[in-house]
Design an enzyme around this catalytic site. Sequence first.
Site, short mmCIF file in Angstrom:
data_model
loop_
_atom_site.label_atom_id
_atom_site.label_comp_id
_atom_site.label_asym_id
_atom_site.label_seq_id
_atom_site.Cartn_x
_atom_site.Cartn_y
_atom_site.Cartn_z
N ASP A 68 32.85 31.50 32.95
CA ASP A 68 33.75 30.45 32.45
C ASP A 68 32.98 29.13 32.33
O ASP A 68 33.13 28.38 31.37
CB ASP A 68 34.94 30.30 33.40
CG ASP A 68 35.56 31.66 33.71
OD1 ASP A 68 36.03 32.30 32.78
OD2 ASP A 68 35.52 32.08 34.89
N HIS B 221 39.40 32.85 38.68
CA HIS B 221 38.85 33.43 37.45
C HIS B 221 40.00 34.17 36.76
O HIS B 221 40.14 35.38 36.84
CB HIS B 221 37.69 34.39 37.76
CG HIS B 221 37.27 35.18 36.55
ND1 HIS B 221 36.68 34.59 35.46
CD2 HIS B 221 37.39 36.48 36.24
CE1 HIS B 221 36.45 35.52 34.55
NE2 HIS B 221 36.88 36.68 34.99
P1 NDP Z 1 33.08 46.60 33.36
O1 NDP Z 1 31.69 46.81 33.80
O2 NDP Z 1 33.33 46.10 31.98
O3 NDP Z 1 33.85 45.58 34.35
C1 NDP Z 1 33.73 45.69 35.74
C2 NDP Z 1 34.61 44.70 36.42
O4 NDP Z 1 34.20 43.39 36.10
C3 NDP Z 1 36.08 44.79 36.03
O5 NDP Z 1 36.85 44.60 37.19
C4 NDP Z 1 36.24 43.65 35.08
O6 NDP Z 1 37.54 43.12 35.09
C5 NDP Z 1 35.32 42.63 35.71
N1 NDP Z 1 34.95 41.51 34.85
C6 NDP Z 1 34.82 40.22 35.25
N2 NDP Z 1 34.48 39.42 34.24
C7 NDP Z 1 34.41 40.18 33.16
C8 NDP Z 1 34.12 39.94 31.81
N3 NDP Z 1 33.85 38.75 31.33
N4 NDP Z 1 34.10 40.96 30.95
C9 NDP Z 1 34.37 42.18 31.39
N5 NDP Z 1 34.66 42.49 32.66
C10 NDP Z 1 34.71 41.51 33.53
O7 NDP Z 1 33.96 47.89 33.61
P2 NDP Z 1 33.63 49.41 33.35
O8 NDP Z 1 34.96 50.09 33.38
O9 NDP Z 1 32.71 49.61 32.21
O10 NDP Z 1 32.82 49.81 34.65
C11 NDP Z 1 33.34 49.73 35.94
C12 NDP Z 1 32.58 50.72 36.80
O11 NDP Z 1 32.99 50.51 38.12
C13 NDP Z 1 32.86 52.18 36.43
O12 NDP Z 1 31.65 52.85 36.28
C14 NDP Z 1 33.66 52.68 37.64
O13 NDP Z 1 33.39 54.03 37.94
C15 NDP Z 1 33.10 51.77 38.71
N6 NDP Z 1 33.86 51.65 39.93
C16 NDP Z 1 33.11 51.73 41.06
C17 NDP Z 1 33.67 51.62 42.28
C18 NDP Z 1 32.79 51.73 43.45
O14 NDP Z 1 31.58 51.67 43.29
N7 NDP Z 1 33.34 51.91 44.62
C19 NDP Z 1 35.12 51.41 42.43
C20 NDP Z 1 35.82 51.30 41.19
C21 NDP Z 1 35.19 51.41 39.98
P3 NDP Z 1 38.69 43.59 34.07
O15 NDP Z 1 39.13 44.95 34.54
O16 NDP Z 1 39.71 42.53 34.24
O17 NDP Z 1 38.06 43.62 32.70
#
Ligand code: NDP
Length: 335
Positions: free
Chosen positions: A160, A188
């Site tokens: 931001d 955020h």
């Molecule tokens: P992203 O990599 O796009 O996003 C990850 C997180 O970052 C989300 O919570 C997202 O929020 C947040 N975020 C913050 N700022 C931004 C921004 N500007 N743009 C986009 N995202 C932002 O998500 P993916 O789904 O591609 O990947 C998430 C990964 O996390 C997956 O591989 C999943 O398996 C993993 N995961 C791992 C866990 C663990 O290690 N224990 C637990 C849960 C998930 P928002 O949802 O609001 O976009």
Amino acid sequence: MTAPLRVLVTGAAGQIGYSIVIRIADGTVFGKEQPVELVLLDVPQCTAILEGVVFELQDCALPTLYSVVAVTDEKSAFTGVDYAFLVGAMPRREGMERKDLLAANVKIFKSQGKALAEYAKPTTKVIVVGNPANTNAFIAAKYAAGKIPAKNFSAMTRLDHNRALAQLALKTGTTIGDVKNVIIWGNHSSTQFPDVTHATVKKNGSESDAYSAVGDNDFLQGAFIATVQKRGGVIIEKRKLSSAMSAAKAACDHIHDWHFGTKAGEFVSMAVPSDGSYGIPQGLVFSFPVTIDAASREWKIVQGLNFDDFAKGKIAATTKELEEERDDALKACDD
Ligand code: NDP
């Protein structure tokens, strides 16, 4: 050889993960002389994807990448880490209420807070990117308490902040290097308050405050704020994917400055546990302007800034939202 830093990225099989790991591995974050042991965590269903990311990192042939491993359990992930980028979080699914999302994430960050306390170095520094980032950081800090100080937990509002810098540079016909000291206050989320009251712009050799440089108060209190607040949504609309590249870059800026310190006369926005500054309730993970001392790697909230009534209203709204999130999260912890 300089001892390697052990750096964890959670959610490393995701979109942001894919953009973040190269910057950590190639020296952009910790410097070209600092070797890094990279640890990539994701859920077991993502094992093959993680392996692909590891292979690509190996193929980058990076002198700063001392080692890279992919793991799916918390003990292997958190053991001995110096820095943790907590990116993985439960995404919002169709039909999910805000509270369901919060509850799912509380579970993840409660567990990761405990794992940090049990396995990470007591000096470890944490940035939470996964949403709701401020409250996830609050929960992780709560469950790491006693082992890792709360001041080592932060959430990302640097994206931001960077968006605000860019909008100000575009409006004044300057470049990023000419603009400094914008502030993101609060959460955020769409209640964040992008504030340029203390920002300056250098143009044609002279520096002036942002209000004089822009000369359009309505813009700064209207379209400018809305553009920064809604930028993420606009990017999803256009790209059909979220703003992963700029989010990853911002997370790297955040940790780079925590590691190396902020530039003299400049501050950056970081969501950190409030010490009561500006009347923000103690412990709430709130975005403030901070400076960081390079030697101690400790942040300090910039003091003595004045607010007009407009700013006070905006800050009250984002504080209220964060207090509600915190209370819901604490309730979910007990469930
Ligand atoms: P992203 O990599 O796009 O996003 C990850 C997180 O970052 C989300 O919570 C997202 O929020 C947040 N975020 C913050 N700022 C931004 C921004 N500007 N743009 C986009 N995202 C932002 O998500 P993916 O789904 O591609 O990947 C998430 C990964 O996390 C997956 O591989 C999943 O398996 C993993 N995961 C791992 C866990 C663990 O290690 N224990 C637990 C849960 C998930 P928002 O949802 O609001 O976009």
